[in-house]
Design an enzyme around this catalytic site. Structure first.
Site, PDB file in Angstrom:
ATOM      1  N   ALA A 126       0.847  -1.199   0.000  1.00 34.48           N
ATOM      2  CA  ALA A 126       0.000   0.000   0.000  1.00 34.48           C
ATOM      3  C   ALA A 126       0.882   1.249   0.000  1.00 34.48           C
ATOM      4  O   ALA A 126       1.422   1.638   1.043  1.00 34.48           O
ATOM      5  CB  ALA A 126      -0.935  -0.002   1.206  1.00 34.48           C
ATOM      6  N   THR A 128       0.199   4.070  -2.835  1.00 39.09           N
ATOM      7  CA  THR A 128      -0.528   5.171  -3.472  1.00 39.09           C
ATOM      8  C   THR A 128      -1.625   5.735  -2.581  1.00 39.09           C
ATOM      9  O   THR A 128      -2.343   4.994  -1.910  1.00 39.09           O
ATOM     10  CB  THR A 128      -1.150   4.697  -4.801  1.00 39.09           C
ATOM     11  OG1 THR A 128      -0.112   4.164  -5.626  1.00 39.09           O
ATOM     12  CG2 THR A 128      -1.828   5.843  -5.530  1.00 39.09           C
ATOM     13  N   GLY A 131      -5.111  11.460  -4.482  1.00 38.50           N
ATOM     14  CA  GLY A 131      -4.522  12.756  -4.798  1.00 38.50           C
ATOM     15  C   GLY A 131      -3.014  12.750  -4.875  1.00 38.50           C
ATOM     16  O   GLY A 131      -2.404  13.752  -5.250  1.00 38.50           O
ATOM     17  N   GLU A 243       9.099  -4.885  -9.431  1.00 34.70           N
ATOM     18  CA  GLU A 243       7.728  -4.812  -9.925  1.00 34.70           C
ATOM     19  C   GLU A 243       7.705  -4.471 -11.414  1.00 34.70           C
ATOM     20  O   GLU A 243       6.937  -5.063 -12.198  1.00 34.70           O
ATOM     21  CB  GLU A 243       6.949  -3.760  -9.141  1.00 34.70           C
ATOM     22  CG  GLU A 243       5.503  -3.609  -9.594  1.00 34.70           C
ATOM     23  CD  GLU A 243       4.723  -2.558  -8.815  1.00 34.70           C
ATOM     24  OE1 GLU A 243       3.514  -2.418  -9.070  1.00 34.70           O
ATOM     25  OE2 GLU A 243       5.328  -1.885  -7.940  1.00 34.70           O
ATOM     26  N   GLY A 367       2.880   0.632 -11.251  1.00 31.63           N
ATOM     27  CA  GLY A 367       4.326   0.509 -11.120  1.00 31.63           C
ATOM     28  C   GLY A 367       5.077   1.731 -11.611  1.00 31.63           C
ATOM     29  O   GLY A 367       6.315   1.741 -11.649  1.00 31.63           O
ATOM     30  N   THR A 369       3.821   5.408 -14.124  1.00 30.23           N
ATOM     31  CA  THR A 369       3.257   5.743 -15.430  1.00 30.23           C
ATOM     32  C   THR A 369       4.345   5.882 -16.486  1.00 30.23           C
ATOM     33  O   THR A 369       5.528   6.035 -16.169  1.00 30.23           O
ATOM     34  CB  THR A 369       2.475   7.067 -15.357  1.00 30.23           C
ATOM     35  OG1 THR A 369       3.404   8.130 -15.049  1.00 30.23           O
ATOM     36  CG2 THR A 369       1.385   7.017 -14.284  1.00 30.23           C
TER      37      THR A 369
END
Length: 384
Positions: A126, A128, A131, A243, A367, A369
């Site tokens: 966890a 992210t 906003g 990842e 992972g 953008t």
């Protein structure tokens, strides 16, 4: 391990994964997508085959393996299982567990890692926040030390396996101020009082639970701190490399799945009195798909070999980032071409190309953008 031994082990592993994916995943994917989940028993079955423990220490029930073995396994699972939702949740421990293995106290590792690798429990990561997106250094979830506990407050979103996770590797801020120096990692038990979860609806990965997590004065024993306070950001960034390599391997597998379905359809579909593949424009689309898969596969092999040789510097990290972009763009191209070749059938739920067409966007975002990958690569290569 000699090159011949590596090739033999790789072939055997890929065959095992392909059989598992074809028989125990692919036939059920549409049903699981409709249900919004897949059975927890699948974790145990994957564990029995040694898939969950691949790359982890033997002392915790794993099987040490280089990237040269692990990446082909993930690629085969995606090619023959054809479901990003299954792959994302079934292997969410591969992003949630490495910081535990590397940084947790020994008693915590012994209590947490073996049950996860045995398929008895589920681990998630966890990072992210609402906003926050890719700006990890500005996260706001806090963990305040009170005696023998940390008291956690904040929110996380887009968390894979967030609804079912028994253990959550959580990024928190343990000191006041902003930026990377105040970030730490905590391992949070899934049954902690004050932890609430809500399911998120998505465009794709329908059978993977994706959750919004809320922490309201959640007390976490201090022994679950991973590493030292304020050292979490570096661990998070290192974890991202693994990842991104996994996402790249999976993206190639999904691209291959699109090619497999498109080719089979083109060979049996009759138009204007001949198979679809007899038309030059269709053959050329298939060749374009294969061309991109081959090129991206070769790059993956090279980056994996360098990683296994111990490379971890800026140039290698930049290549991991750009490889992730290359692989997801290959997946996107092949999904689009596959849907086009299938025509109306490509627009129907239940076809592989349709599913992957919907799922590709999350792979270009998760992972890191495409834009963040380019920026990281530019910095590592000294462009700025």
């Amino acid at each position: 391990m000699t090159p011949d031994e590596l090739r033999e082990a790789r072939s055997a592993l890929v065959d095992t994964v392909a059989r598992f994916a074809r028989t125990e995943i692919a036939p059920h994917v549409t049903e699981w997508d409709t249900a919004g989940e897949f059975p927890r028993t699948l974790y145990r079955r994957a564990a029995e085959l040694g898939l969950l423990g691949l790359g982890y220490p033997e002392e915790y029930g794993g099987t040490p393996a280089p990237l040269a073995l692990r990446l082909p396994v993930w690629r085969a699972l995606c090619r023959y299982g054809t479901s990003g939702g299954v792959q994302a949740s079934l292997f969410s421990h591969n992003i949630g567990l490495p910081p535990v293995v590397l940084l947790a106290r020994d008693d915590v590792r012994q209590a947490v890692v073996p049950p996860v690798l045995a398929g008895e429990q589920i681990a998630a990561l966890a990072i992210t926040e609402p906003g926050g997106g890719s700006d990890v250094a500005q996260l706001r979830t806090t963990a305040r030390r009170e005696g023998d506990d940390y008291v956690v407050n904040g929110e996380k979103t887009f968390i894979t396996s967030g609804m079912r996770a028994d253990w959550i590797t959580l990024a928190v801020r343990t000191s006041e101020g902003k930026g990377a120096p105040g970030i730490s990692l905590l391992l949070v038990p899934g049954d902690s009082k004050g932890l609430s979860r809500s399911r998120l609806d998505k465009m794709g990965w329908l059978c993977s639970d994706t959750a919004h997590l809320r922490f309201d004065d959640v007390r976490v024993p201090a022994r679950y701190l991973l590493g030292e306070e304020g050292q979490g950001f570096k661990a998070i960034m290192a974890n991202f490399n693994g990842e991104r390599l996994g996402l790249a391997a999976g993206a190639i597998g999904y691209a291959e799945a699109c090619l497999d379905e498109a080719l089979a359809w083109a060979q049996q579909r009759q138009t204007f009195g001949q198979p679809l593949v007899a038309h030059q424009v269709i053959r050329h689309k298939l060749v374009d798909m294969r061309q991109r898969i081959c090129a991206t596969s070769a790059w993956l092999e090279d980056v994996a070999a360098r990683g296994d040789a111990g490379e971890s510097g800026g140039d290698w990290v930049a290549e991991v980032c750009t490889l992730k972009n290359q692989a997801t763009q290959t997946m996107q191209f092949c999904a689009d071409a596959g849907v086009q070749i299938l025509g109306g059938m490509g627009f129907m739920r239940g076809t592989v190309c349709e599913r992957i067409y919907r799922e590709v966007k999350v792979v270009t975002i998760g992972g890191g953008t495409e834009e963040i990958m380019k920026e990281l690569a530019a910095r590592q290569w000294g462009f700025v």
